[in-house]
Write a protein that holds these residues in place. Structure first.
Motif, PDB file in Angstrom:
ATOM      1  N   UNK A 102     -13.599  62.208  55.123  1.00 24.46           N
ATOM      2  CA  UNK A 102     -12.225  61.726  54.986  1.00 24.46           C
ATOM      3  C   UNK A 102     -12.264  60.430  54.171  1.00 24.46           C
ATOM      4  N   UNK A 103     -11.083  59.902  53.854  1.00 21.46           N
ATOM      5  CA  UNK A 103     -11.006  58.729  53.002  1.00 21.46           C
ATOM      6  C   UNK A 103     -11.718  57.520  53.559  1.00 21.46           C
ATOM      7  N   UNK A 104     -11.574  57.301  54.869  1.00 24.51           N
ATOM      8  CA  UNK A 104     -12.204  56.138  55.478  1.00 24.51           C
ATOM      9  C   UNK A 104     -13.726  56.207  55.358  1.00 24.51           C
ATOM     10  N   UNK A 105     -14.273  57.400  55.494  1.00 22.70           N
ATOM     11  CA  UNK A 105     -15.722  57.561  55.370  1.00 22.70           C
ATOM     12  C   UNK A 105     -16.181  57.335  53.944  1.00 22.70           C
ATOM     13  N   UNK A 106     -15.395  57.808  52.976  1.00 23.65           N
ATOM     14  CA  UNK A 106     -15.731  57.578  51.569  1.00 23.65           C
ATOM     15  C   UNK A 106     -15.776  56.077  51.284  1.00 23.65           C
ATOM     16  N   UNK A 107     -14.797  55.336  51.782  1.00 26.39           N
ATOM     17  CA  UNK A 107     -14.790  53.879  51.584  1.00 26.39           C
ATOM     18  C   UNK A 107     -16.017  53.249  52.240  1.00 26.39           C
ATOM     19  N   UNK A 139     -12.089  48.634  46.541  1.00 31.33           N
ATOM     20  CA  UNK A 139     -10.918  47.964  47.113  1.00 31.33           C
ATOM     21  C   UNK A 139      -9.648  48.753  46.819  1.00 31.33           C
ATOM     22  N   UNK A 140      -9.541  49.263  45.596  1.00 32.88           N
ATOM     23  CA  UNK A 140      -8.354  50.017  45.202  1.00 32.88           C
ATOM     24  C   UNK A 140      -8.223  51.304  46.006  1.00 32.88           C
ATOM     25  N   UNK A 141      -9.338  51.966  46.240  1.00 30.31           N
ATOM     26  CA  UNK A 141      -9.315  53.190  47.050  1.00 30.31           C
ATOM     27  C   UNK A 141      -8.853  52.874  48.466  1.00 30.31           C
ATOM     28  N   UNK A 142      -9.414  51.822  49.049  1.00 29.56           N
ATOM     29  CA  UNK A 142      -9.047  51.448  50.417  1.00 29.56           C
ATOM     30  C   UNK A 142      -7.568  51.080  50.514  1.00 29.56           C
ATOM     31  N   UNK A 143      -7.074  50.329  49.541  1.00 27.43           N
ATOM     32  CA  UNK A 143      -5.670  49.918  49.554  1.00 27.43           C
ATOM     33  C   UNK A 143      -4.741  51.120  49.360  1.00 27.43           C
ATOM     34  N   UNK A 144      -5.129  52.037  48.503  1.00 25.22           N
ATOM     35  CA  UNK A 144      -4.307  53.232  48.267  1.00 25.22           C
ATOM     36  C   UNK A 144      -4.267  54.121  49.505  1.00 25.22           C
ATOM     37  N   UNK A 145      -5.399  54.234  50.188  1.00 21.91           N
ATOM     38  CA  UNK A 145      -5.432  55.004  51.437  1.00 21.91           C
ATOM     39  C   UNK A 145      -4.499  54.393  52.473  1.00 21.91           C
ATOM     40  N   UNK A 146      -4.558  53.062  52.590  1.00 15.66           N
ATOM     41  CA  UNK A 146      -3.720  52.369  53.566  1.00 15.66           C
ATOM     42  C   UNK A 146      -2.234  52.536  53.250  1.00 15.66           C
ATOM     43  N   UNK A 147      -1.921  52.704  51.960  1.00 13.99           N
ATOM     44  CA  UNK A 147      -0.529  52.872  51.536  1.00 13.99           C
ATOM     45  C   UNK A 147      -0.057  54.314  51.648  1.00 13.99           C
ATOM     46  N   UNK A 148      -0.962  55.211  52.057  1.00 14.81           N
ATOM     47  CA  UNK A 148      -0.597  56.609  52.222  1.00 14.81           C
ATOM     48  C   UNK A 148      -0.506  57.385  50.921  1.00 14.81           C
ATOM     49  N   UNK A 153      -3.230  60.195  43.375  1.00 14.38           N
ATOM     50  CA  UNK A 153      -2.854  58.800  43.143  1.00 14.38           C
ATOM     51  C   UNK A 153      -4.036  57.872  43.417  1.00 14.38           C
ATOM     52  N   UNK A 154      -4.809  58.194  44.431  1.00 15.68           N
ATOM     53  CA  UNK A 154      -5.951  57.352  44.785  1.00 15.68           C
ATOM     54  C   UNK A 154      -6.967  57.307  43.652  1.00 15.68           C
ATOM     55  N   UNK A 155      -7.311  58.460  43.098  1.00 18.61           N
ATOM     56  CA  UNK A 155      -8.306  58.455  42.021  1.00 18.61           C
ATOM     57  C   UNK A 155      -7.767  57.756  40.776  1.00 18.61           C
ATOM     58  N   UNK A 156      -6.463  57.878  40.523  1.00 18.97           N
ATOM     59  CA  UNK A 156      -5.867  57.176  39.378  1.00 18.97           C
ATOM     60  C   UNK A 156      -5.946  55.662  39.565  1.00 18.97           C
TER      61      UNK A 156
END
Length: 214
Positions: A102-107, A139-148, A153-156
């Motif tokens: 999941x996203x959290x694990x990737x971060x 950081x961008x990935x983590x912030x994008x995940x937190x923003x839902x 969009x996350x990869x962009x």
């Protein structure tokens, strides 16, 4: 963000293909203040990974990435092998026995890779290395995940952050690697490692968004 082996394979094969396709470009960037072997070294390592890819141990994602890390460390020359290899090894250690992510694990995997690279290379942010793109990207990935944000969009956002940060290394003075010997002369050119991270993330984003048509 990554939820199956299909996505893991997409990311890894994109890294391989992109390093091979950009051998000259990465080498040219490195030759400005370094020894010019960065592109060649990366290409030879990922060329070897490409040749062995189908036979890699897929017991779980952690085992797979640790094997990637060991192969990269042994096949990429100079300082790049241990640095890039450590990143994959540490990411694999964090992934553990998972067969989906999941996203959290990737971060968490990326944070572990960063910590490992810092420890192995003795580098910190602002010293004109690949970390100067890898950390803002994470950081961008983590912030994008937190923003839902959606995975597209996350990869962009990750690609945009990596590119912006890599381009900003033009104003930094190298403190690590062969480029460090040039001192102030290293200012005025982008870092090859940071730029490689940006190029890789941009291609991953492109392939990620086109994965359903593959």
């Amino acid at each position: 963000m990554t939820d199956s082996w299909n996505e893991v394979d997409l990311v890894m094969t994109t890294i391989i293909d992109t390093c091979l396709a950009n051998e000259k470009y990465f080498g040219d960037l490195d030759s400005v203040v370094g020894d010019g072997d960065f592109g060649y070294s990366l290409a030879r390592g990922f060329e070897k990974l490409q040749a062995q890819y189908a036979e890699m141990d897929r017991t779980d994602i952690g085992t797979f990435l640790k094997k990637v890390g060991m192969l990269v460390t042994s096949r990429i020359g100079g300082t790049s092998g241990p640095i890039w290899g450590t990143g994959f090894l540490r990411a694999g250690m964090t992934a553990g026995t998972a067969t989906s992510l999941d996203g959290a694990t990737v971060v968490a995997m990326l944070r572990s890779a960063v910590a490992g690279i810092m420890a192995r290379g003795g580098a910190a942010l602002g010293e004109k290395t690949l970390l100067d793109a890898l950390v803002p990207m994470t950081d961008a990935i983590e912030e994008a995940l937190a923003a839902g944000a959606s995975s597209d969009e996350i990869v962009d956002r990750a690609a945009a952050a990596a590119r912006s940060a890599a381009d900003a290394t033009i104003d930094l003075v190298a403190k690590r690697g062969r480029a460090a010997y040039t001192g102030e002369r290293s200012r005025g050119s982008v870092d090859a490692g940071a730029t490689a991270v940006a190029v890789l993330m941009e291609q991953i984003a492109k392939n990620w968004k086109g994965r359903e048509s593959r």
